[in-house]
Design a protein around this motif. Structure first.
Motif, mmCIF file in Angstrom:
data_model
loop_
_atom_site.group_PDB
_atom_site.id
_atom_site.type_symbol
_atom_site.label_atom_id
_atom_site.label_comp_id
_atom_site.label_asym_id
_atom_site.label_seq_id
_atom_site.Cartn_x
_atom_site.Cartn_y
_atom_site.Cartn_z
ATOM 1 N N ALA A 291 0.845 -1.201 0.054
ATOM 2 C CA ALA A 291 0.059 -0.001 0.113
ATOM 3 C C ALA A 291 0.798 1.360 0.038
ATOM 4 O O ALA A 291 0.645 2.150 -0.626
ATOM 5 C CB ALA A 291 -0.953 -0.062 1.229
ATOM 6 N N ALA A 292 1.978 1.100 0.742
ATOM 7 C CA ALA A 292 2.969 2.117 0.797
ATOM 8 C C ALA A 292 3.395 2.803 -0.662
ATOM 9 O O ALA A 292 3.582 3.933 -0.775
ATOM 10 C CB ALA A 292 4.093 2.272 1.631
ATOM 11 N N HIS A 293 3.458 1.541 -1.570
ATOM 12 C CA HIS A 293 3.949 1.905 -3.008
ATOM 13 C C HIS A 293 2.973 2.881 -3.769
ATOM 14 O O HIS A 293 3.441 3.714 -4.444
ATOM 15 C CB HIS A 293 4.069 0.554 -3.668
ATOM 16 N N ASP A 294 1.895 2.799 -3.503
ATOM 17 C CA ASP A 294 0.733 3.604 -3.988
ATOM 18 C C ASP A 294 1.041 5.322 -3.636
ATOM 19 O O ASP A 294 0.884 6.010 -4.557
ATOM 20 C CB ASP A 294 -0.690 3.262 -3.542
ATOM 21 N N GLN A 295 1.648 5.497 -2.390
ATOM 22 C CA GLN A 295 1.803 6.579 -2.078
ATOM 23 C C GLN A 295 3.338 7.236 -2.180
ATOM 24 O O GLN A 295 3.506 8.575 -2.714
ATOM 25 C CB GLN A 295 1.699 6.926 -0.368
ATOM 26 N N TRP A 296 4.129 6.229 -2.299
ATOM 27 C CA TRP A 296 5.577 6.673 -2.868
ATOM 28 C C TRP A 296 6.014 5.831 -3.701
ATOM 29 O O TRP A 296 6.921 4.957 -3.599
ATOM 30 C CB TRP A 296 6.518 6.679 -1.406
ATOM 31 N N PRO A 297 5.559 5.908 -4.921
ATOM 32 C CA PRO A 297 5.870 4.753 -6.146
ATOM 33 C C PRO A 297 7.367 4.898 -6.311
ATOM 34 O O PRO A 297 7.925 4.045 -6.999
ATOM 35 C CB PRO A 297 5.091 5.289 -7.277
ATOM 36 N N ASP A 298 8.003 5.802 -6.355
ATOM 37 C CA ASP A 298 9.593 6.006 -6.723
ATOM 38 C C ASP A 298 10.415 4.941 -5.961
ATOM 39 O O ASP A 298 11.284 4.829 -6.376
ATOM 40 C CB ASP A 298 9.834 7.459 -6.467
ATOM 41 N N TYR A 299 10.065 4.316 -4.969
ATOM 42 C CA TYR A 299 10.865 3.555 -4.175
ATOM 43 C C TYR A 299 10.649 1.972 -4.305
ATOM 44 O O TYR A 299 11.538 1.371 -3.884
ATOM 45 C CB TYR A 299 10.707 3.985 -2.456
ATOM 46 N N ARG A 300 9.548 1.881 -4.846
ATOM 47 C CA ARG A 300 9.193 0.467 -5.242
ATOM 48 C C ARG A 300 9.075 -0.757 -4.006
ATOM 49 O O ARG A 300 9.460 -1.744 -4.128
ATOM 50 C CB ARG A 300 10.338 -0.403 -6.298
#
Length: 222
Positions: free
Chosen positions: A165-174
């Motif tokens: 779910a965190a990927h949706d907020q910070w996609p740059d980190y994968r």
């Protein structure tokens, strides 16, 4: 009362021995994310039933299961467990406490949050005081004790879902791929973007990436 667990007793040998010694309800406690440099530390505690039907099919150390196997075990654990709980310690609190203290507190909180009080507690690796019941730290407990393996699955699945779910907020980190652990992929994105809100600043690689990002920004402004 002393108890003996045979080497070939299987995954539920500890629980059987403890029940014979007079402890009907045995809780296992384990964590996920202690070694990650981003995301929360997640701890879980599980009390499994004593009948053969209460055993979880294919259960073992969560690290040895595929994601699909973990999800299946997760659902079966929740359906069969006498009691279970899960707690989160967010990155800021991990930084404030330090990872070892945060880990001990997470395991303790998970046991205390159980809706049914255990008579005995098995913890993975580290001894934990203040549990309100006798306890034993078991080396590689998630590989040799059913209730600890169950706790490891609950903690791992919960944390993996949070990091996806965190990927949706910070996609740059994968985060959906590496789940916040210190992999080369994560480090490349961390060095390129600098830390985000869920990185743990006690980790040297996070502080180094922040300094690298500041240096790059200063160079661009000149």
């Amino acid at each position: 009362m002393p108890f003996v667990v045979r080497r070939d007793a299987g995954l539920y040998g500890y629980e059987r021995a403890l029940r014979r010694a007079g402890f009907p309800l045995i809780a296992g406690a384990d964590e996920a994310g202690r070694g990650a440099c981003a995301g929360p530390l997640v701890a879980a505690s599980v009390i499994l039933g004593s009948t053969p039907g209460a055993q979880v099919t294919g259960l073992k150390d969560s690290k040895l299961l595929t994601p699909a196997q973990r999800e299946r075990c997760y659902d079966e654990i929740l359906a069969k467990a006498v009691a279970w709980s899960v707690v989160l310690i967010e990155p800021g609190e991990c930084d404030r406490l330090g990872m070892h203290v945060a880990n001990i507190q997470a395991l303790r909180r998970a046991v205390w949050r159980l809706p049914t009080a255990p008579h005995f507690v098995l913890t993975d690796g580290f001894g934990v005081d203040g549990l309100g019941a006798p306890s034993l730290a078991v080396w590689k407990g998630d590989a040799v004790a059913g209730c600890v393996a169950a706790a490891s699955v609950i903690a791992k699945v919960t944390r993996d879902r949070l990091m996806t779910a965190a990927h949706d907020q910070w996609p740059d980190y994968r985060f959906d791929i590496h789940k916040g652990y210190c992999t080369p992929l994560h480090q490349r994105h961390l060095d390129a973007n600098g830390p985000c809100e869920i990185h743990r600043w006690r980790f040297e690689n996070v502080r180094r990436a922040a300094a690298l990002t500041r240096s790059s920004l200063s160079a661009r402004s000149i």
